[in-house]
Design an enzyme around this catalytic site. Structure first.
Site, PDB file in Angstrom:
ATOM      1  N   GLY A 196      56.442  26.286  90.591  1.00 25.24           N
ATOM      2  CA  GLY A 196      56.808  25.104  91.372  1.00 25.24           C
ATOM      3  C   GLY A 196      57.658  25.469  92.583  1.00 25.24           C
ATOM      4  O   GLY A 196      57.976  26.644  92.819  1.00 25.24           O
ATOM      5  N   CYS A 200      50.801  37.625  83.404  1.00 24.18           N
ATOM      6  CA  CYS A 200      51.220  36.501  82.562  1.00 24.18           C
ATOM      7  C   CYS A 200      52.425  36.939  81.713  1.00 24.18           C
ATOM      8  O   CYS A 200      52.327  37.925  80.973  1.00 24.18           O
ATOM      9  CB  CYS A 200      50.082  36.047  81.659  1.00 24.18           C
ATOM     10  SG  CYS A 200      50.643  34.783  80.491  1.00 24.18           S
ATOM     11  N   GLY A 207      50.487  30.923  76.856  1.00 22.75           N
ATOM     12  CA  GLY A 207      49.982  32.096  76.120  1.00 22.75           C
ATOM     13  C   GLY A 207      48.495  32.324  76.300  1.00 22.75           C
ATOM     14  O   GLY A 207      47.827  32.872  75.410  1.00 22.75           O
TER      15      GLY A 207
HETATM   16  C1  SIN Z   1      49.694  31.078  80.338  1.00 23.74           C
HETATM   17  O1  SIN Z   1      48.592  30.757  79.854  1.00 23.74           O
HETATM   18  O2  SIN Z   1      50.612  31.475  79.605  1.00 23.74           O
HETATM   19  C2  SIN Z   1      49.962  30.960  81.802  1.00 23.74           C
HETATM   20  C3  SIN Z   1      49.021  31.743  82.654  1.00 23.74           C
HETATM   21  C4  SIN Z   1      49.631  32.903  83.347  1.00 23.74           C
HETATM   22  O3  SIN Z   1      50.860  33.062  83.387  1.00 23.74           O
HETATM   23  O4  SIN Z   1      48.894  33.717  83.922  1.00 23.74           O
END
Ligand code: SIN
Length: 312
Positions: free
Chosen positions: A219, A132, A74
């Site tokens: 991954g 994200c 997040g």
């Molecule tokens: C995250 O902080 O949720 C992961 C980063 C991203 O997906 O850009």
């Protein structure tokens, strides 16, 4: 001086080699400094930075999967002011190009972070994160339509002359059209892919393994999807592409470059082997030397049909 010229260009930025860190897997580099000489990297790409501090999602927010992992962090971060005072001040002494990943809940928030970072000499480039999948407002919501992706890019472009890269989401039907939309608004490059939206359920408790339910899959499991998308995007835009998604070794990095990437980022592999970036750099140099390739940049797009097959 290496026999292979490892330098590559992303916009105005010349990198000593094409291997960088993927945002969110390397902090700002400080935690890795005892394992990795940062000055050997093409660039450090930082964790996402927002205008105010963000606390991220509830735990658990990590789950292992076959050949990969799910995260729902997040975008937890201390906010741009604390980032500049602590992380950037530390990075200034590391002799490595710094690419700051920029996040926001709204277009104005992205623009405000970009404006603040524009005056920081240690910042070489911005990577605008419209991909994200772990936040309710902003993030991927800006990366799944051409109009929204273009709007964020335009707003950030108006605030900075620094090299501007936009990080794209794979959770779309046609990633090439999103890439073309951000290129048209002045992006100097695109990076892809961010994580694929996924889910895992605990068969003992019958509950999702992540508190948020869903998260981003990364991954080696996602590498063929990422290579396909890099191929499509690199053939659709003129700006350089930074490829990522499951890079663990030099051959993986070479595969992304052959698909059309000018540079690559190592992400989830950093959690398995903290010095993974260095073995990718050394291996990529060997890969080129063994094949008589004088410049690593020659790999970019070398698998495209019009280039013809290589004699082995
Ligand atoms: C995250 O902080 O949720 C992961 C980063 C991203 O997906 O850009």
């Amino acid at each position: 001086m290496s026999a292979v010229d490892m330098r590559v260009r992303i916009g105005d930025l010349e990198l000593r080699n094409p291997v960088m860190t993927a945002s969110g897997t390397f902090g700002s580099g400080r935690e890795y400094a005892e394992f990795v000489d940062l000055s050997r990297l093409g660039a450090v790409v930082t964790k996402g930075v927002s205008i105010e501090p963000w606390s991220g999602n509830e735990s658990p927010r990590i789950a292992e999967t076959p050949c990969g992992m799910l995260n729902s962090i997040g975008l937890q971060n201390p906010g741009v002011e604390a980032f500049c005072a602590n992380d950037l001040a530390w990075l200034a002494a590391q002799d490595v190009p710094v690419i700051v990943n920029v996040v926001g809940h709204s277009v104005d928030e992205y623009a405000a972070v970009a404006a603040q970072l524009d005056s920081e000499p240690v910042v070489s480039a911005l990577e605008v994160n419209i991909s994200c999948p772990n936040v309710d407002a902003g993030g991927m919501a800006f990366g799944t339509t051409c109009a929204a992706a273009a709007e964020v890019t335009r707003a950030v472009r108006a605030e900075t002359r620094k090299t501007l890269v936009v990080k794209l989401s794979p959770n779309v039907t046609d990633i090439a059209e999103i890439a073309r939309a951000v290129e048209a608004e002045g992006a100097d490059g695109v990076s892809l892919i961010n994580t694929l939206l996924g889910m895992a359920i605990d068969t003992r408790t019958f509950a999702p393994k992540l508190a948020r339910g869903v998260g981003g899959l990364s991954g080696p499991a996602i590498r063929p999807v990422a290579v396909r998308m890099v191929w499509e995007v690199a053939r659709a835009v003129a700006v350089p592409v930074i490829g990522m998604g499951g890079v663990t070794c030099a051959e993986d990095a070479a595969e992304f470059m052959l698909a059309g990437a000018a540079a690559v980022a190592v992400g989830t592999a950093n959690f398995v082997e903290p010095s993974a970036t260095l073995s990718v750099i050394d291996g990529l140099e060997r890969f080129c030397a063994e094949r008589g390739i004088a410049r690593v940049a020659e790999l970019t797009g070398a698998a495209w049909p019009e280039r013809g097959k290589r004699e082995t």
